[in-house]
Design a protein around this motif. Structure first.
Motif, mmCIF file in Angstrom:
data_model
loop_
_atom_site.group_PDB
_atom_site.id
_atom_site.type_symbol
_atom_site.label_atom_id
_atom_site.label_comp_id
_atom_site.label_asym_id
_atom_site.label_seq_id
_atom_site.Cartn_x
_atom_site.Cartn_y
_atom_site.Cartn_z
ATOM 1 N N HIS A 196 -30.934 -2.525 -42.567
ATOM 2 C CA HIS A 196 -32.306 -2.142 -42.938
ATOM 3 C C HIS A 196 -33.224 -2.035 -41.704
ATOM 4 O O HIS A 196 -34.083 -1.144 -41.623
ATOM 5 C CB HIS A 196 -32.844 -3.199 -43.909
ATOM 6 C CG HIS A 196 -34.239 -2.989 -44.369
ATOM 7 N ND1 HIS A 196 -34.546 -2.199 -45.450
ATOM 8 C CD2 HIS A 196 -35.421 -3.452 -43.900
ATOM 9 C CE1 HIS A 196 -35.856 -2.193 -45.619
ATOM 10 N NE2 HIS A 196 -36.417 -2.948 -44.692
ATOM 11 N N HIS B 145 -35.732 1.042 -40.171
ATOM 12 C CA HIS B 145 -37.102 1.071 -39.639
ATOM 13 C C HIS B 145 -37.107 1.625 -38.205
ATOM 14 O O HIS B 145 -37.931 2.459 -37.849
ATOM 15 C CB HIS B 145 -37.707 -0.332 -39.646
ATOM 16 C CG HIS B 145 -38.202 -0.780 -40.990
ATOM 17 N ND1 HIS B 145 -39.112 -0.054 -41.727
ATOM 18 C CD2 HIS B 145 -37.921 -1.880 -41.753
ATOM 19 C CE1 HIS B 145 -39.367 -0.686 -42.876
ATOM 20 N NE2 HIS B 145 -38.652 -1.794 -42.913
ATOM 21 N N SER C 85 -42.725 -5.794 -40.005
ATOM 22 C CA SER C 85 -42.609 -5.685 -41.460
ATOM 23 C C SER C 85 -42.908 -7.029 -42.105
ATOM 24 O O SER C 85 -43.418 -7.941 -41.450
ATOM 25 C CB SER C 85 -41.196 -5.212 -41.807
ATOM 26 O OG SER C 85 -40.274 -6.226 -41.481
ATOM 27 N N ASP D 296 -40.967 0.304 -46.943
ATOM 28 C CA ASP D 296 -39.555 0.482 -47.300
ATOM 29 C C ASP D 296 -39.306 1.778 -48.075
ATOM 30 O O ASP D 296 -40.039 2.100 -49.008
ATOM 31 C CB ASP D 296 -39.076 -0.724 -48.118
ATOM 32 C CG ASP D 296 -38.919 -1.949 -47.237
ATOM 33 O OD1 ASP D 296 -38.972 -1.794 -45.995
ATOM 34 O OD2 ASP D 296 -38.732 -3.048 -47.778
ATOM 35 N N MET E 249 -35.202 6.546 -44.531
ATOM 36 C CA MET E 249 -34.876 5.912 -43.239
ATOM 37 C C MET E 249 -33.459 5.333 -43.256
ATOM 38 O O MET E 249 -32.812 5.236 -42.213
ATOM 39 C CB MET E 249 -35.907 4.824 -42.897
ATOM 40 C CG MET E 249 -35.835 3.584 -43.778
ATOM 41 S SD MET E 249 -37.093 2.369 -43.295
ATOM 42 C CE MET E 249 -36.494 0.907 -44.181
HETATM 43 ZN ZN ZN Z 1 -38.486 -3.055 -44.475
#
Ligand code: ZN
Ligand code: KG4
Length: 368
Positions: free
Chosen positions: A133, A137, A168, A339, A343
């Motif tokens: 994840h 980003h 984040s 989110d 991405m």
């Molecule tokens: Zn995130």
């Protein structure tokens, strides 16, 4: 290449369909290029709001409910289904029950599509890839087609070395990227993530979850000329690139505890919001610019939910303009800062090009 991406690491269920082409080299107009065909998000904010934060089991239940609904909403025709080459799914970091919801959905979809393609005697194989994840980003800037004030595609700009700041709800990391695939962590938060601090301060001010957009809104309503509260700027003068936000949050807590009268007026909320936000941004900007100077960066790229904050973006641009640094500043658009699955498609494509394999199992603590 057509990529279907799935993101369920926290409280947003997201599915995207993205077209990708190009290689990893980033010079003279070459480099990976992406086109977002669909980018759908089902937000769970309303469900978690009464609890003041994300409740993992509720989030998992919502992901399980929302994934098939979102997939249907993609309105993929059979023809488009045949043309999917890669399924990318977040495997961590995040809430493990939530990550599993996405991974299991991706595995089923993969099995279905393989069977479907075999039935059609399609030669081209479909692939399933696990994505970090945080890399999502980190690479989200590649979804930007044009820079803010130029007609150039980002692929035509000289960006590397890049100083990347991921900010984040779960992470605050400063990185040096030599090129698209070589990056090194320079520093990170030693306690709370900056987004987490926004959420906690918002709660102290009786503002709803998620706190970031609320604090930004209240900060903007500060009366002109009103003095800011001098909250601390933790670690701003330390020569390392680590950060800390829990002391700042505690300073807000003590300030509010000692307030007389106890009523949290609109004016007080605006002042505390603006003062807290400014303290956090001063530290982020100062450390990022110092890293850019030390490593002779050609660009600063910010990403993650907090990067959506317009005041932060404005202050970054202003400080860069008024420094001796000749660098490009990039931030993804708001919907790509928070989110999303587009991405994840980007990071999936880069991992695919690098032939980097990740275990298809949830890893809540996966790092960069
Ligand atoms: Zn995130
Ligand atoms: O990247 P993200 O959507 O999810 C994580 O990976 O954590 O970031 C969510 C965080 C939350 O803490 C939220 O309060 C913060 O980003 N955030 C903001 C803004 N929009 C979202 N913080 C400051 N200003 C904003 N406009």
């Amino acid at each position: 290449m057509r990529i279907l991406a799935i993101e369920t690491s926290c409280d947003e269920t997201a599915i995207a369909l993205v077209e990708a082409k190009g290689g990893l080299g980033f010079s003279a107009g070459s480099g990976p290029k992406f086109k977002i065909l669909k980018n759908l998000v089902a937000s769970q904010i309303k469900i978690h709001r009464p609890f003041g934060g994300v409740v993992p089991n509720l989030a998992k239940r919502e992901h399980l409910k929302n994934l098939p609904i979102l997939f249907k909403k993609l309105q993929i025709t059979n023809y488009q289904l045949q043309r999917i080459d890669l399924i990318a799914v977040t495997v961590g970091p995040g809430l493990e029950p939530c990550l599993w919801a996405g991974i299991n959905f991706a595995k089923h979809l993969y099995a279905d599509l393989c069977g479907y393609k075999r039935g059609l005697a399609r030669e081209k194989e479909i692939k399933l890839i696990g994505v970090n994840h945080l890399e999502g980003h980190l690479y989200s800037f590649l979804l930007k087609q044009k820079t803010v004030n130029s007609k150039f595609r980002i692929q035509n700009l000289e960006l590397f070395p890049v100083i990347a700041l991921i900010i984040s709800g779960g992470h605050t990391i400063l990185l040096l990227m030599k090129d698209l695939t070589h990056y090194k962590k320079l520093g990170e938060t030693r306690d709370d993530a900056v987004g987490e601090a926004f959420d906690k301060v918002a709660r102290l001010l009786d503002l709803p979850y998620p706190g970031g957009p609320e604090i930004e809104k209240f900060s903007l309503s500060l009366s002109k000329g009103e003095k800011l509260i001098p909250f601390p700027r933790p670690m701003i003068n330390q020569k390392n690139y680590d950060l800390s936000f829990s002391g700042l949050k505690t300073a807000v807590l003590y300030y509010l505890r000692d307030q007389q009268p106890k009523v949290k007026s609109y004016k007080l909320k605006a002042n505390v919001s603006a003062s807290f936000q400014q303290a956090a941004f001063d530290v982020l900007i100062s450390k990022t610019l110092r890293a850019a100077e030390e490593f002779k960066a050609k660009s600063i790229i910010i990403s993650g939910g907090v990067a959506a904050n317009k005041t932060l973006q404005k202050q970054f641009k202003f400080k860069i303009k008024n420094s001796k640094l000749k660098i490009v500043f990039l931030a993804p658009s708001k919907n790509l800062c928070v989110d999303n699955a587009a991405m994840i498609a980007v990071a999936g494509y880069i991992n695919y090009l690098r032939k980097k394999k990740r275990k298809l199992a949830a890893n809540g603590n996966l790092g960069l």
